[in-house]
Scaffold this active site. Structure first.
Site, PDB file in Angstrom:
ATOM      1  CB  CYS A   1      -2.565  -0.113   6.024  1.00  0.00           C
ATOM      2  SG  CYS A   1      -3.660  -0.122   4.611  1.00  0.00           S
TER       3      CYS A   1
ATOM      4  CG  HIS B   1      -5.902  -3.172   1.736  1.00  0.00           C
ATOM      5  ND1 HIS B   1      -5.295  -2.210   0.964  1.00  0.00           N
ATOM      6  CD2 HIS B   1      -6.688  -3.894   0.909  1.00  0.00           C
ATOM      7  CE1 HIS B   1      -5.713  -2.335  -0.289  1.00  0.00           C
ATOM      8  NE2 HIS B   1      -6.562  -3.342  -0.355  1.00  0.00           N
TER       9      HIS B   1
ATOM     10  CD  GLN C   1      -7.846  -4.566  -3.815  1.00  0.00           C
ATOM     11  OE1 GLN C   1      -7.472  -4.678  -2.648  1.00  0.00           O
ATOM     12  NE2 GLN C   1      -8.976  -5.072  -4.259  1.00  0.00           N
TER      13      GLN C   1
ATOM     14  CB  CYS D   1      -0.898  -0.053   1.229  1.00  0.00           C
ATOM     15  SG  CYS D   1      -1.254   1.509   1.995  1.00  0.00           S
ATOM     16  CD  GLU D   2      -0.059   5.287  -4.071  1.00  0.00           C
ATOM     17  OE1 GLU D   2       0.761   4.930  -4.921  1.00  0.00           O
ATOM     18  OE2 GLU D   2      -0.939   6.130  -4.284  1.00  0.00           O
ATOM     19  CG  HIS D   3      -2.463   5.734   0.944  1.00  0.00           C
ATOM     20  ND1 HIS D   3      -3.708   5.280   0.613  1.00  0.00           N
ATOM     21  CD2 HIS D   3      -2.134   6.664   0.016  1.00  0.00           C
ATOM     22  CE1 HIS D   3      -4.137   5.915  -0.463  1.00  0.00           C
ATOM     23  NE2 HIS D   3      -3.205   6.754  -0.848  1.00  0.00           N
ATOM     24  CG  HIS D   4      -0.959   3.183   5.765  1.00  0.00           C
ATOM     25  ND1 HIS D   4      -2.081   3.084   4.976  1.00  0.00           N
ATOM     26  CD2 HIS D   4      -1.242   4.095   6.717  1.00  0.00           C
ATOM     27  CE1 HIS D   4      -3.025   3.908   5.438  1.00  0.00           C
ATOM     28  NE2 HIS D   4      -2.537   4.531   6.491  1.00  0.00           N
TER      29      HIS D   4
END
Ligand SMILES: [Zn+2]
Length: 219
Positions: free
Chosen positions: A160, A158, A130, A89-92
């Site tokens: 995260c 996920h 995703q 995941c690019e956010h976390h």
């Protein structure tokens, strides 16, 4: 004595000192002692692991598909289902993973079946969403063989969300990309979704094609 030479028999492996320095500093920021026994080689391992997990950036899709695009007189739906994927995941920078199902209707050309999981890997081994992963797989197939339609459905867990307790631990996110005949013809779309349901009892995606986004970027 150079213990590192023993640890890495493959001389071709290259390591990035800047990356390892950053990871060492990260360990300190987390309150750890990077010199304790269990952590001494961690920066090197994390460097290597992250490079593998993001190796999709440098992968050459055309080279991978080279020699695996075939002309055929076949226009029925081709489905490759239950492809395992593992992404970040690019956010976390935490993993998300699950199953990917790919279908297309050929228009004179097919892709070697074994190449479709490879294509999924190339896009999964990046920092991802995703939704984007799903779209990239679909649009690449559309671009490479111009089929009558492409459908991609991904079901992902996920970490995260699961590890932080943001969502119920067993929840998963479903995303879909429906192009061409799968978008325009409800019957074709339903045929694909019915075929998915045949073996995947847990898959309840009757409400598609609207994707359920993984909107968890705020925290
Ligand atoms: Zn996330």
């Amino acid at each position: 004595m150079a213990p590192e030479a023993v640890a890495t028999p493959n001389a071709a492996e290259t390591y990035n000192d800047r990356m390892q320095d950053l990871i060492q500093r990260l360990l300190v920021e987390l309150g750890e002692d990077p010199s304790r026994e269990g952590l001494v080689k961690t920066p090197r391992r994390v460097d290597k692991a992250l490079r593998f997990l993001t190796s999709g950036y440098s992968a050459d899709i055309d080279a991978m598909l080279n020699g695996a695009l075939f002309s055929v007189d076949y226009s029925e739906m081709v489905i490759v289902r239950d492809i395992d994927f593992y992404s970040m995941c690019e956010h976390h920078l935490l993993p998300f993973f699950g199953k990917c199902h790919v279908a297309y209707i050929p228009n004179g050309k097919v892709i070697g079946l074994s190449k479709i999981p490879r294509l999924v890997d190339i896009f999964a081994r990046r920092l991802q969403l995703q939704e984007r992963l799903t779209n990239q797989i679909a649009h690449t197939i559309l671009d490479k063989i111009q089929p009558l339609g492409v459908a991609v459905v991904c079901e992902g867990t996920h970490l995260c969300m699961a590890m932080r307790g943001v969502e119920k631990q067993n929840s998963y996110t479903i995303t879909s990309a429906m192009l061409g005949a799968f978008r325009d013809q409800a019957r074709t779309r339903m045929e694909f979704l019915e075929l998915l349901k045949l073996r995947s009892g847990s898959l309840s995606i009757t409400g598609l094609p609207l994707p359920q986004g993984s909107h968890h970027s705020d925290d």
